[in-house]
Design an enzyme around this catalytic site. Structure first.
Site: not given
Ligand SMILES: Cc1ncc(COP(=O)(O)O)c(C=O)c1O
Length: 409
Positions: A124, A201, A204, A227, A367
């Site tokens: 992401h 990260d 998910q 999430k 993203c």
């Molecule tokens: C794999 C992953 N990393 C990071 C993020 C970023 O999360 P946040 O927008 O809650 O900071 C997301 C959000 O869609 C994600 O799916």
């Protein structure tokens, strides 16, 4: 709660109980944000209605109550992911801020010119850009673990990507764009051989599976409340206490100091050293309530349900003429995300037609532009499932996709 029953669970989520364009809402966009159960909404209201005050600063009763609830929530989140103590949980706005915190506070002190940062092409943007910024500021080089044709990390040559110059390896636990589940424990073990910091990260990850950060053997794990049935604007960074203690502060302000002088100051104990300013108190309490909610249902039960649903969805969606499904073929390597394109239909058109049928899916690059580039597409449509989805939801998706097929045939 007793036996896992998604139909019953669904009624715990008021937003799911509505019609969109005259049809029962089928919400298949939980990878972007999950819906919130009554227990979480109630915890937020109860805080604002009875206990609202700033934390850590006041002597009065409301401040005491707010502080206790805020710190109790930290403890719940710590237990949830297997942290050794609640001080290892730093509240952040979400995964993005947690990753930026590490890339900045740890990165600027530990990464220099000629050093290497290893990430993957599956990430992401929030696990790419902070490292690009760090590389630009320090003169370090950003290197990539590539993807195979199913969107899995190519780890055969991991040992050649890891060098004595690799200072940090940052990978996702689970891909939001494809659902690929990465073998983070294996990657962490290899990265530690060269002395690199391992940052995960988990946006998910902790959502769909039981996470034990110490079993995974990683150094940092970032995740978001929204999430996993919690509120928006709250998330956490887990890191070991010794690592947090060695790190410089990320932002300066109130709450994060010990003694302030004219030229120099000293910092509060971890985790407060990283929590400048008034925190998202209600958000933290809400995230604690989300953890309670999920824990009562049980992550193993949730994961088993999602696996069954994905099996069904892969089978049914896979039969649609012109469909192309992205991501790993094996259920063991994929989480609750179904990314697809359908013939020549643009994913935005797919999403618009599905919306008219009451089915909410996401369309775009999610993203994850590097993933799209890998597959040679600009966008996909993405249905993502969670504990409240049912096979009937999959049937509604398939029915609506039939309509897309007939329009674009
Ligand atoms: C794999 C992953 N990393 C990071 C993020 C970023 O999360 P946040 O927008 O809650 O900071 C997301 C959000 O869609 C994600 O799916």
């Amino acid at each position: 709660m007793t036996a896992f029953d998604p139909d019953r669970l669904r009624h715990e989520f008021p937003a799911l109980d509505q019609e969109i364009h005259g049809k029962r809402l089928v919400y298949l966009d939980s990878a972007a944000t999950s819906q919130k159960p009554r227990a979480v909404i109630g915890a937020l209201s109860a805080y604002y209605e009875h206990d609202n005050a700033n934390v850590h600063r006041g002597i009065h009763e409301l401040s005491r109550r707010a502080t206790v609830a805020f710190e109790e929530a930290r403890g719940k989140v710590a237990t949830w992911i297997g942290a050794a103590e609640s001080a290892e949980i730093v509240w952040t706005r979400g995964t993005t801020e947690a990753l930026n915190l590490v890339a900045t506070a740890w990165g600027l002190d530990n990464v220099g010119e000629g050093d290497e940062i290893l990430i993957s092409a599956l990430e992401h943007h929030s696990n790419i850009i902070p490292w690009q910024l760090l590389a630009r500021r320090t003169g370090a080089r950003l290197r990539y673990i590539e993807l195979d044709e199913q969107g899995r990390l190519v780890l055969d040559d991991l040992s050649s990507l890891l060098t004595a110059r690799t200072k940090v390896v940052a990978v996702s636990h689970v891909s939001n764009a494809l659902g690929t589940v990465n073998p983070v424990a294996e990657i962490a073990a290899a990265a530690h051989e060269v002395g690199a910091l391992v940052v995960v990260d988990g946006a998910q990850g902790a959502v769909h599976t039981r996470v034990d950060v110490r079993e995974l053997g990683v150094d940092c794990y970032a995740f978001s409340g929204h999430k996993m049935c919690g509120p928006t604007g709250i998330g956490a960074l887990w890191a070991r206490r010794d690592l947090l203690e060695a790190m410089s502060p990320y932002q300066g302000g109130g709450e994060m100091i010990h003694i302030v002088g004219r030229q120099e100051s000293t910092w509060a104990e971890v985790p407060h050293k990283f929590e400048a300013g008034t925190p998202n108190i209600a958000g933290a309490i809400g995230m604690g309530a989300a953890v309670d909610f999920l824990a009562e249902i049980g992550m193993d039960a949730i994961q088993a349900h999602e696996r069954e649903l994905m099996d069904y969805a892969l089978g049914r969606v896979g039969e649609i003429p012109g469909i192309r499904i992205y991501g790993p073929g094996s259920l063991d390597e994929r989480s609750a995300v179904l990314s697809f394109t359908l013939g020549d239909a643009h994913p935005h058109d797919i999403s618009t037609i599905l919306d008219a049928e009451g089915v909410a899916v996401r369309a775009g690059h999610h993203c994850a532009q590097l993933v799209m580039q890998h597959f040679g597409v600009s966008a996909t449509a993405r249905a993502s499932f969670y504990l409240y989805n049912t096979k009937e939801d999959v049937d509604r998706l398939v029915e609506a996709l039939g309509l897309v097929g007939s329009i674009f045939a």
